[in-house]
Design an enzyme around this catalytic site. Structure first.
Site, PDB file in Angstrom:
ATOM      1  CG  ASP A  81      -2.200   0.833   0.905  1.00 19.07           C
ATOM      2  OD1 ASP A  81      -2.161   1.631  -0.048  1.00 19.07           O
ATOM      3  OD2 ASP A  81      -3.211   0.689   1.614  1.00 19.07           O
TER       4      ASP A  81
HETATM    5  C1  BGC Z   1      -5.190   2.976   0.100  1.00 18.24           C
HETATM    6  C2  BGC Z   1      -5.347   1.872  -0.901  1.00 18.24           C
HETATM    7  C3  BGC Z   1      -5.271   2.431  -2.296  1.00 18.24           C
HETATM    8  C4  BGC Z   1      -3.976   3.170  -2.462  1.00 18.24           C
HETATM    9  C5  BGC Z   1      -3.763   3.733  -3.853  1.00 18.24           C
HETATM   10  C6  BGC Z   1      -3.989   3.858  -0.192  1.00 18.24           C
HETATM   11  O1  BGC Z   1      -3.965   4.974   0.612  1.00 18.24           O
HETATM   12  O2  BGC Z   1      -5.096   2.423   1.388  1.00 18.24           O
HETATM   13  O3  BGC Z   1      -6.560   1.202  -0.689  1.00 18.24           O
HETATM   14  O4  BGC Z   1      -5.413   1.408  -3.235  1.00 18.24           O
HETATM   15  O5  BGC Z   1      -3.940   4.235  -1.536  1.00 18.24           O
HETATM   16  O6  BGC Z   1      -4.597   4.775  -4.141  1.00 18.24           O
END
Ligand code: BGC
Length: 740
Positions: A287
């Site tokens: 993430d």
């Molecule tokens: C979130 C994810 C997301 C990623 C990309 C993160 O802050 O937790 O769920 O896919 O950002 O946007």
């Protein structure tokens, strides 16, 4: 040029489709192709494949840091996310393919969570449809639109089980139940990926957030997760596994720690569980900057150590952190990271690029004509309308105040009634409010302008009561009052935890004022989490939970209110009586002092509130009624290789056609470890005409009763079971059987 070499070679090799579940022949052909590309790559280029950078968005359209453009050119950035539109992704792809040494195409990721341009209900809402076909369709439409806009990878489905309504991200999941959550996660993967990743109507799914992200302490996003291994394996793990078993080719490591180790550095989660136990073969991406964040977690002293921990744990791709980019090369050169670790990670990434057909035609997702044709296609809007209707849950309907009758004078009250943005919900990708109507617009279209009076009354947040008088005056002139209340859409989703789950601001106070008029009040709710609706439940005649229903949400709410569609949704998270009951979920344990004991005080109870929730898991009303016969069992003894057929007759006893979600639960009465009081083991959504009856069958096989036993081995235990069937987890018919 070398890159031309690659493409000529690849063109000769790509004769067969590279399906997700391709034969071993196809697999070995892909592996050969991967090897041939890998042989040409330098260490820098390999590490370049292991990074993922975000594109930005300016008013004029998508943008990207010039540094990243240079990295693409140098073969040091193999993957981009948040870039969007066929034209823009083509521009970036062209740099990768025509200006980098090897011309390896880019992956384009995006958070296509509940729609891309045509927005569907938030995932929690969709789950309330209990309609796997509808959910799969929603993911397919999202994939079609995203793929037409240059995207080939979505960061979905979110498979995080959660029993925590304070946590804003419950809106992105499928609720509290591992059985239903598993079915829905798999349906979403099928919808996104189809059975051929190279098809330009599909995109790669990403199972997230691995693992146990849905259980942050106190519901505060990113907070520590602390749960037993048993609960993790029996409750939280199954939906991730189901999505992987359905073919998902990527997994995202989560922000949280699990048993003291942040997920992006957890060899236990990413290698032992994910690769060895589940058998996952695809790519693991972190993430957003979660490698860097391991320094804050206090598990490493600096980013270099964080990178080391995470690559060794099993991470293949660093999202946005630039840690692999900065430190990995040196770590390989010093021998801290083996060439094999790098090669394995890169091979997984290149393999996926082959599977997506990108080496065959890197521009296959960048076709502007197709984008124009598919984005907001009428069939997609129709699908979104359909799913939105199916997702809504009728929580209350006293004296059959609903459905409304055409021509009745309706007062519509509430800021949310006229809001378009809030209908879309959080993570609404590139959903555009210019292509949609509000609930108010749609009620006017349906019921005629002259029969609809509107006053905002108050804002969705804040203390301003100056609009109360107008709301009262408008409501006085109406037959019925429709109040649209709830949360701002940005109060759900990431970083949107709450310490109250009440309807915010002075909205409920306005409702209390309108109650004085003594007119029927219908409350339409827009929200992304279970709310405490105890007060509202006492004040209103009807309550419709519409979640954040998406692009077609205004029309869907209207059609449900006026009975054009008979609501059929059922809650997938328990709605408590108040926040003090949280966490509350139907599969709790009995305890040594259950509520039914005669002793009035010394048992597991509250002194100021009943134990049971306001609305239980699986609950939802209809404009018709259903009657259940007693349960029939094919046998009362289930043997090791046998199966138990369960049947029940369901009759539509009301006045209109309706759909019912028939639910089947079991309880294992005695185990080597204590067992939940109920576990969902089957469900079917059936449609019944007035007076019609259907026999609904479930099959229980011994393996469906398996769990992690006292010694953590997985399997069944003989003994007595209860079996329940009904329309929610509270009102159930009962039978029993023995597992031999
Ligand atoms: C979130 C994810 C997301 C990623 C990309 C993160 O802050 O937790 O769920 O896919 O950002 O946007």
């Amino acid at each position: 040029m070398l890159r031309n070499l690659i493409f000529t070679y690849i063109a000769a090799l790509i004769m067969s489709a590279c399906g997700v579940s391709g034969s071993s022949d196809a697999e070995s052909r892909i592996n050969q192709k991967v090897d041939s590309v890998m042989k040409l790559m330098t260490l820098d280029e390999k590490i370049g494949q292991m990074v993922l950078y975000s594109s930005g968005w300016a008013l004029t359209g998508p943008t990207i840091k010039s540094g990243y453009l240079d990295d693409i050119r140098k073969g040091q950035c193999g993957n981009i996310f948040n870039a969007n539109t066929a034209a823009y992704t083509r521009k970036l792809q062209k740099i990768a393919v025509e200006e980098s040494r090897l011309g390896i195409p880019l992956l384009f990721g995006y958070d296509v969570i509940h729609g891309h341009t045509t927005i569907f209900p938030i995932s929690l809402g969709e789950s309330a449809s209990w309609d796997l076909k509808a959910i799969e369709k929603s993911a397919r439409v999202s994939a079609i639109e995203a793929a037409a806009s240059g995207i080939n990878w979505t960061f979905a489905p979110m498979c995080d089980i959660s029993v925590e309504p304070r946590w804003g991200r419950v809106s992105e999941g499928a609720g509290e139940d591992p059985f239903l959550g598993s079915k829905i996660s798999a349906a979403r993967v099928r919808g996104f990926q189809g059975n051929n990743l190279a098809d330009t109507l599909t995109i790669m799914a990403c199972v997230k957030h691995f693992a146990a992200y849905g259980a942050p302490l106190a519901g505060r996003d990113y907070n520590t997760v602390d749960m037993s291994e048993r609960v993790f394996q029996d409750v939280y793990l199954p939906p991730y596994k189901a999505a992987i078993d359905a073919g998902a080719m990527s997994v995202m490591s989560s922000f949280n720690e699990y048993d003291g180790i942040p997920a992006s550095g957890s060899k236990y989660l990413l290698t032992d569980i994910l690769r060895k136990k589940i058998g996952f073969k695809g790519l693991v991406v972190t993430d957003y900057t979660s490698i860097n964040e391991m320094v804050n977690h206090g598990i490493v002293a600096n980013e270099a150590e964080a990178g080391l921990l995470s690559v060794k744990a099993g991470v293949d791709m660093d999202m946005q952190g630039e840690v692999f980019f900065k430190y990995l090369k040196k770590q390989v050169e010093s021998g801290e990271v083996s060439q094999k670790t790098i090669n394995d990670a890169v091979a997984r990434i290149i393999r996926i690029k082959f599977m997506l057909g990108l080496f065959d035609d890197p521009y296959r997702y960048c076709n502007e004509a197709r984008e124009k044709r598919l984005v907001y296609a009428p069939a997609h809007l129709e699908a979104s309308f359909d799913v939105a209707k199916r997702s809504m849950v009728l929580l209350k309907n006293s004296n059959k105040v609903l459905p409304l009758k055409k021509g009745e004078k309706i007062a519509v009250i509430g800021e949310l009634a006229s809001s378009k943005q809030d209908l879309l919900g959080s993570w609404a990708a590139v959903g555009n409010i210019n292509y949609m109507n509000s609930i108010l617009d749609e009620i006017k279209i349906y019921n005629g302008d002259a029969n609809v009076l509107y006053a905002e009354g108050c804002k969705k947040m804040g203390e301003d009561r100056s609009g109360f008088a107008a709301a009262l005056s408008v409501s006085r002139r109406a037959d019925k009052i429709v109040m649209v209340l709830g949360e701002d859409s940005e109060w759900s989703g990431e970083a949107a935890s709450r310490t109250s789950i009440n309807i915010p601001g002075v909205q409920t106070e306005l409702l209390e004022k309108l109650k004085i008029l003594n007119k029927p009040i219908i409350l339409v709710l827009l929200n992304g989490r279970p709310l405490d609706l105890s007060k509202e439940n006492d004040l209103v005649d009807a309550m419709l939970e519409s979640w954040f229903p998406g692009t077609m949400g205004g029309k869907a709410v209207t059609h449900v209110l006026f009975g054009e569609y008979n609501p059929s949704g059922k809650l997938t998270m328990t709605f408590p009586r108040n926040l003090g009951q949280v966490p509350i979920f139907y599969y709790e344990k009995n305890t040594g002092r259950p509520l039914y004991l005669p002793n009035p005080k010394y048992k597991s109870r509250y002194i100021d509130c009943p134990n049971d929730p306001l609305f239980p898991f699986g609950f939802g009303l209809s404009y018709t009624t259903f009657a259940y016969s007693d349960i029939k069992l094919s046998t009362d003894k289930l043997t090791e290789n046998g199966e138990l057929k369960v049947s029940v007759n369901v009759v539509n006893t009301g006045g209109v056609l309706g759909e019912e979600v028939v639910q089947c639960y079991v309880r294992d009465l005695v185990g080597s470890v204590t067992r939940p009081v109920m576990e969902l083991k089957g469900f079917q959504k059936i449609s019944l005409k007035v007076g019609e009856s259907k026999v609904v069958n479930f099959t229980i096989k011994p393996e469906m009763l398996a769990f992690h036993r006292a010694d953590m081995s997985y399997g069944t235990e003989p003994g007595d079971y209860k079996l329940f069937v009904g329309g929610n987890s509270r009102d159930l018919k009962l039978a029993g059987f023995k597992l031999k």
